[in-house]
Design a protein around this motif. Structure first.
Motif, PDB file in Angstrom:
ATOM      1  N   PHE A  52      34.857 -12.487 -74.653  1.00 49.23           N
ATOM      2  CA  PHE A  52      35.362 -13.861 -74.812  1.00 49.23           C
ATOM      3  C   PHE A  52      36.728 -13.747 -75.469  1.00 49.23           C
ATOM      4  O   PHE A  52      36.848 -13.744 -76.693  1.00 49.23           O
ATOM      5  CB  PHE A  52      34.375 -14.668 -75.656  1.00 49.23           C
ATOM      6  CG  PHE A  52      34.660 -16.151 -75.749  1.00 49.23           C
ATOM      7  CD1 PHE A  52      35.644 -16.777 -74.983  1.00 49.23           C
ATOM      8  CD2 PHE A  52      33.896 -16.947 -76.595  1.00 49.23           C
ATOM      9  CE1 PHE A  52      35.873 -18.145 -75.075  1.00 49.23           C
ATOM     10  CE2 PHE A  52      34.116 -18.318 -76.701  1.00 49.23           C
ATOM     11  CZ  PHE A  52      35.117 -18.911 -75.938  1.00 49.23           C
ATOM     12  N   TYR A  97      34.523 -27.860 -79.346  1.00 52.86           N
ATOM     13  CA  TYR A  97      33.617 -26.744 -79.035  1.00 52.86           C
ATOM     14  C   TYR A  97      33.729 -25.635 -80.081  1.00 52.86           C
ATOM     15  O   TYR A  97      32.722 -25.171 -80.634  1.00 52.86           O
ATOM     16  CB  TYR A  97      33.930 -26.219 -77.631  1.00 52.86           C
ATOM     17  CG  TYR A  97      33.120 -25.011 -77.248  1.00 52.86           C
ATOM     18  CD1 TYR A  97      31.736 -25.119 -77.045  1.00 52.86           C
ATOM     19  CD2 TYR A  97      33.711 -23.762 -77.107  1.00 52.86           C
ATOM     20  CE1 TYR A  97      30.981 -24.014 -76.697  1.00 52.86           C
ATOM     21  CE2 TYR A  97      32.956 -22.657 -76.764  1.00 52.86           C
ATOM     22  CZ  TYR A  97      31.593 -22.785 -76.560  1.00 52.86           C
ATOM     23  OH  TYR A  97      30.853 -21.678 -76.231  1.00 52.86           O
ATOM     24  N   HIS A 153      28.920 -15.963 -62.498  1.00 56.06           N
ATOM     25  CA  HIS A 153      29.115 -16.093 -63.948  1.00 56.06           C
ATOM     26  C   HIS A 153      27.978 -16.920 -64.519  1.00 56.06           C
ATOM     27  O   HIS A 153      27.973 -18.154 -64.390  1.00 56.06           O
ATOM     28  CB  HIS A 153      30.473 -16.754 -64.237  1.00 56.06           C
ATOM     29  CG  HIS A 153      30.817 -16.877 -65.689  1.00 56.06           C
ATOM     30  ND1 HIS A 153      32.079 -16.559 -66.185  1.00 56.06           N
ATOM     31  CD2 HIS A 153      30.101 -17.282 -66.758  1.00 56.06           C
ATOM     32  CE1 HIS A 153      32.113 -16.768 -67.490  1.00 56.06           C
ATOM     33  NE2 HIS A 153      30.917 -17.214 -67.868  1.00 56.06           N
ATOM     34  N   GLY A 211      25.014 -24.235 -73.884  1.00 57.21           N
ATOM     35  CA  GLY A 211      25.976 -25.030 -74.638  1.00 57.21           C
ATOM     36  C   GLY A 211      26.941 -25.804 -73.775  1.00 57.21           C
ATOM     37  O   GLY A 211      27.081 -27.024 -73.906  1.00 57.21           O
ATOM     38  N   THR A 212      27.615 -25.099 -72.855  1.00 56.24           N
ATOM     39  CA  THR A 212      28.731 -25.732 -72.153  1.00 56.24           C
ATOM     40  C   THR A 212      28.463 -26.014 -70.684  1.00 56.24           C
ATOM     41  O   THR A 212      29.288 -26.668 -70.039  1.00 56.24           O
ATOM     42  CB  THR A 212      29.990 -24.848 -72.235  1.00 56.24           C
ATOM     43  OG1 THR A 212      29.748 -23.640 -71.499  1.00 56.24           O
ATOM     44  CG2 THR A 212      30.349 -24.503 -73.674  1.00 56.24           C
ATOM     45  N   HIS A 260      30.942 -11.716 -77.569  1.00 58.64           N
ATOM     46  CA  HIS A 260      30.860 -13.134 -77.187  1.00 58.64           C
ATOM     47  C   HIS A 260      31.227 -14.009 -78.378  1.00 58.64           C
ATOM     48  O   HIS A 260      31.752 -15.111 -78.228  1.00 58.64           O
ATOM     49  CB  HIS A 260      29.432 -13.432 -76.708  1.00 58.64           C
ATOM     50  CG  HIS A 260      29.266 -14.731 -75.990  1.00 58.64           C
ATOM     51  ND1 HIS A 260      28.038 -15.294 -75.752  1.00 58.64           N
ATOM     52  CD2 HIS A 260      30.164 -15.586 -75.453  1.00 58.64           C
ATOM     53  CE1 HIS A 260      28.193 -16.437 -75.106  1.00 58.64           C
ATOM     54  NE2 HIS A 260      29.467 -16.642 -74.908  1.00 58.64           N
ATOM     55  N   GLU A 290      40.156 -19.980 -71.683  1.00 59.18           N
ATOM     56  CA  GLU A 290      39.268 -21.131 -71.455  1.00 59.18           C
ATOM     57  C   GLU A 290      39.780 -22.375 -72.183  1.00 59.18           C
ATOM     58  O   GLU A 290      39.825 -23.463 -71.624  1.00 59.18           O
ATOM     59  CB  GLU A 290      37.837 -20.811 -71.932  1.00 59.18           C
ATOM     60  CG  GLU A 290      36.913 -22.025 -71.808  1.00 59.18           C
ATOM     61  CD  GLU A 290      35.491 -21.790 -72.296  1.00 59.18           C
ATOM     62  OE1 GLU A 290      35.163 -20.668 -72.700  1.00 59.18           O
ATOM     63  OE2 GLU A 290      34.710 -22.763 -72.260  1.00 59.18           O
ATOM     64  N   TYR A 294      23.935 -13.107 -76.368  1.00 58.46           N
ATOM     65  CA  TYR A 294      23.301 -13.941 -77.381  1.00 58.46           C
ATOM     66  C   TYR A 294      22.457 -13.080 -78.329  1.00 58.46           C
ATOM     67  O   TYR A 294      21.547 -13.575 -78.980  1.00 58.46           O
ATOM     68  CB  TYR A 294      22.441 -15.034 -76.735  1.00 58.46           C
ATOM     69  CG  TYR A 294      23.247 -16.103 -76.020  1.00 58.46           C
ATOM     70  CD1 TYR A 294      24.163 -16.887 -76.723  1.00 58.46           C
ATOM     71  CD2 TYR A 294      23.088 -16.322 -74.662  1.00 58.46           C
ATOM     72  CE1 TYR A 294      24.899 -17.872 -76.068  1.00 58.46           C
ATOM     73  CE2 TYR A 294      23.815 -17.313 -74.002  1.00 58.46           C
ATOM     74  CZ  TYR A 294      24.717 -18.080 -74.718  1.00 58.46           C
ATOM     75  OH  TYR A 294      25.438 -19.058 -74.076  1.00 58.46           O
ATOM     76  N   ASN A 333      24.582 -21.844 -69.103  1.00 57.73           N
ATOM     77  CA  ASN A 333      24.361 -21.481 -70.510  1.00 57.73           C
ATOM     78  C   ASN A 333      23.913 -22.745 -71.252  1.00 57.73           C
ATOM     79  O   ASN A 333      24.080 -23.856 -70.751  1.00 57.73           O
ATOM     80  CB  ASN A 333      25.639 -20.862 -71.113  1.00 57.73           C
ATOM     81  CG  ASN A 333      26.702 -21.887 -71.455  1.00 57.73           C
ATOM     82  OD1 ASN A 333      26.590 -22.616 -72.424  1.00 57.73           O
ATOM     83  ND2 ASN A 333      27.751 -21.966 -70.630  1.00 57.73           N
ATOM     84  N   HIS A 385      36.984 -18.714 -66.131  1.00 61.44           N
ATOM     85  CA  HIS A 385      37.392 -19.965 -66.782  1.00 61.44           C
ATOM     86  C   HIS A 385      38.810 -20.328 -66.353  1.00 61.44           C
ATOM     87  O   HIS A 385      38.994 -21.203 -65.528  1.00 61.44           O
ATOM     88  CB  HIS A 385      37.301 -19.912 -68.318  1.00 61.44           C
ATOM     89  CG  HIS A 385      35.920 -20.037 -68.853  1.00 61.44           C
ATOM     90  ND1 HIS A 385      35.222 -21.202 -68.816  1.00 61.44           N
ATOM     91  CD2 HIS A 385      35.130 -19.126 -69.455  1.00 61.44           C
ATOM     92  CE1 HIS A 385      34.025 -21.014 -69.362  1.00 61.44           C
ATOM     93  NE2 HIS A 385      33.949 -19.762 -69.751  1.00 61.44           N
TER      94      HIS A 385
END
Ligand code: NIG
Ligand code: FE
Length: 455
Positions: free
Chosen positions: A254, A131, A109, A366-367, A214, A285, A181, A364, A305
Motif C-alpha cells: 500500500f 478513510y 484485486h 472497508g472500502t 498493508h 489511491e 490483514y 474488502n 487504484h
C-alpha cells in the motif's frame, strides 16, 4: 483456427467434451492484451451475421478435457473437430438459449480473506470522517487486523468459500486474493495457506498475493521509528517466511502518503523480486505518492487504484506499455464510489495514453464490500466513461494479464482453460446495463458446469 487434443483432465459426466451453442454473441477476447484503441475490441462473434443463434454457421465454443479446443462457426468447428479425431458424440451440448457467452471473468484485486465487518465506517464517512483518519485512529484496516488475527484457518476458509461462491454466481472464475490483514508472519502465512487451499478445493481459481505492507500494525505504531521498523520486519522476517511457504505468486504494497512511501515500497518489492515473486502496488489511491512511477520502474504486473496519478506517473505507465512488459492499470471504481470520493480514476486518460486497463472489485470489508464484477463494470461505465466493451475486456483478458495468468484465463482461444459464462442477456452491452441484476445463467469452470441458475 487450430484445434489440438489435450490429454488427461476432467470430463463432463461420460462426455469429455462440451459444445456451447445457441449463443447470440460470443465475446472471445482472443488476441492478447488490450490497450488504447483496442481496449474495447472483444473479438466478437455475432450470431446475427450467421442468420441467428440456431443457424448452421452460428458461433459455438467447443471444450475438451478442461480446455478450449474450438471457437467459431458451428459447421466449421464441428468439421474440424471430426477431422482432428474428436468424436462429436463425445461432446455434451449446452444451449446458451440466445444468451451472450464470454470467458469466465477474472477479478484481479481482492482482499478476499478477513474476519469481521465494518459497516459502521460507512456512517462515519457520511458524517465526514476520512478513510486515513479512521485508520490513524486505530479503526479501518487495523480493526480488521484485530479480528483476523484471532480467526482460525477454518473460520477464514469458511468465509472465503462463502464469498468465492458469491463471486462465481457473478460470473467470476479466477480471483486474485491478497493477505494483509495479519501483519505478522503467522497470520500472513495462515491467510496465504487458506487462499492456496481454496484454490485447490475449486471451482474458482485463487491466486494468492502477499500484502504484509498493508498498514503498520499496532505493536509497531507506538515506536517512534514504527513504520521504518515494520518495513524492515516485512523484508527480514515476513518475506523469507512467505517465500519459503511458496504460495504467494506476487507481492503488493500500500504505497500511499501516510502509509508506505515509494522508497519503502521499492525496498520491499525489490526484496520480493529477489525471491522470484512478481510485484504489484496499491498506487496513488488517495494522493499522488509516486506509486505509478514505481510500478513502471519495477516492471510491476499491475498498478492498482490510480485514482490520483501524477502526470509523470501516467507518462511512465504509458512508456512501459510500449515495452515488452506493460504494467496493467487495475482500476477499482467501486472503491471510489463506496468511499463517496465524488470522482473516479482517470480511466480515459489511461486508455488515450495506451495504458492497458483492467477492473477489479477490491473486495474488502472497508472500502469495497462487493463481490460483483458486473456491478463494477456498471460503475466503470457510469463514473469513468468506459464503454461496455472496454469494461468487458478489462475484467477478462486484461485482468488475466494483471494477475499473471493470461496463458490460462481471460479469453476463449484454443488451448486456454475452459472457463466460460453464459449470460441471460442478448448483447454484451447489456452486461453493465442491467444494473445490479443477476444475469449469470451458467458458469463452466475447466470444462465442467459448476453453476446453473436455479439448480
Ligand atoms: O484497496 N487501500 C488499501 N487497502 C484496501 C482497503 C482495505 C481496508 O480498508 O480494509 C483498498 O481499498
Ligand atoms: Fe485493495
Amino acid at each position: 483456427m487450430s484445434l489440438r487434443l489435450i490429454e488427461g483432465g476432467r470430463g463432463q459426466g461420460d462426455a469429455p467434451g462440451l459444445l456451447i451453442h445457441g449463443a447470440s454473441q460470443i465475446a472471445t477476447l482472443a488476441g492478447g492484451l488490450r490497450r488504447g484503441a483496442s481496449q474495447g475490441d472483444l473479438a466478437l462473434l455475432d450470431a446475427a451475421d450467421a442468420g441467428g443463434p440456431a443457424a448452421p454457421s452460428a458461433p459455438v465454443v467447443a471444450l475438451w478435457d478442461g480446455r478450449v479446443v474450438g471457437v467459431g462457426p458451428r459447421d466449421r468447428v464441428e468439421a474440424r473437430l471430426e477431422a482432428n479425431g474428436y468424436s462429436l458424440a463425445r461432446f455434451a451440448r449446452l444451449d446458451a438459449d440466445g444468451g451472450v457467452v464470454t470467458p469466465g471473468l477474472v477479478d484481479p484485486h481482492t482482499h478476499l480473506l478477513f474476519a469481521g465487518t465494518r459497516e459502521r465506517e460507512l456512517v462515519l464517512r457520511q458524517q465526514g470522517a476520512g478513510y486515513l483518519e479512521i485508520l490513524q485512529a486505530g479503526g479501518g484496516i487495523l480493526s480488521t487486523v484485530a479480528a483476523t488475527r484471532s480467526a482460525d484457518a477454518e473460520t477464514l476458509a469458511a468465509h472465503g468459500r462463502r464469498w468465492l461462491d458469491e463471486m462465481l454466481r457473478h460470473g467470476v472464475t479466477t480471483v486474485e486474493a491478497k493477505s494483509g490483514y495479519g501483519l505478522d508472519l503467522a497470520t500472513e502465512l495462515r491467510l496465504l495457506a487458506v487462499a492456496h487451499r481454496l484454490d485447490a478445493e475449486g471451482p474458482v481459481s485463487v491466486v494468492p498475493t502477499f500484502l504484509g505492507a498493508h498498514a503498520v500494525p499496532p505493536e509497531f505504531r507506538t515506536r517512534p521509528d514504527g513504520t521504518e521498523a515494520y518495513v524492515r520486519h516485512v523484508i527480514d522476517e515476513q518475506l523469507p517466511g512467505v517465500a519459503a511457504q511458496g504460495h504467494a505468486r506476487s507481492c503488493d504494497v500500500f504505497c500511499e502518503q501516510g502509509v508506505f512511501t515509494a522508497d519503502q515500497s521499492r525496498r520491499i518489492l525489490t526484496a520480493a523480486r529477489g525471491y522470484g515473486m512478481a510485484v504489484r502496488l496499491h498506487a496513488d489511491e488517495l494522493a499522488p505518492s509516486g506509486g505509478a512511477e514505481l510500478a513502471a520502474e519495477l516492471g510491476a504486473l499491475s498498478a492498482d487504484h490510480l485514482h490520483t496519478p501524477s502526470d509523470a506517473g501516467l507518462a511512465a505507465l504509458a512508456a512501459a506499455a510500449d515495452g515488452p512488459a506493460p504494467t496493467v492499470a487495475t482500476l477499482l471504481p467501486a472503491t471510489t464510489w463506496f468511499l463517496m470520493a465524488g470522482d473516479a480514476a482517470p480511466a480515459r486518460r489511461f486508455i488515450d495514453a495506451g495504458v492497458p486497463v483492467a477492473l477489479g472489485t477490491d473486495f474488502n470489508p472497508g472500502t469495497s464490500p462487493t463481490p460483483s464484477l458486473p456491478l463494477v463494470m456498471t460503475v466503470a461505465c457510469l463514473e469513468m466513461k468506459l464503454s461496455p466493451a472496454e469494461a468487458l475486456a478489462a475484467v477478462t483478458v486484461n485482468a488475466a494479464h494483471a494477475v499473471g495468468v493470461a496463458d490460462e484465463a481471460g479469453s476463449l482461444e484454443p488451448g486456454k482453460a475452459a472457463d466460460v459464462v453464459v449470460w441471460r442477456a442478448t448483447s454484451v452491452e447489456q452486461l453493465p446495463y442491467w444494473v445490479g441484476a443477476d444475469l449469470v445463467d451458467v458458469v463452466v469452470k475447466r470444462g465442467r458446469v459448476v453453476y446453473r441458475r436455479g439448480a
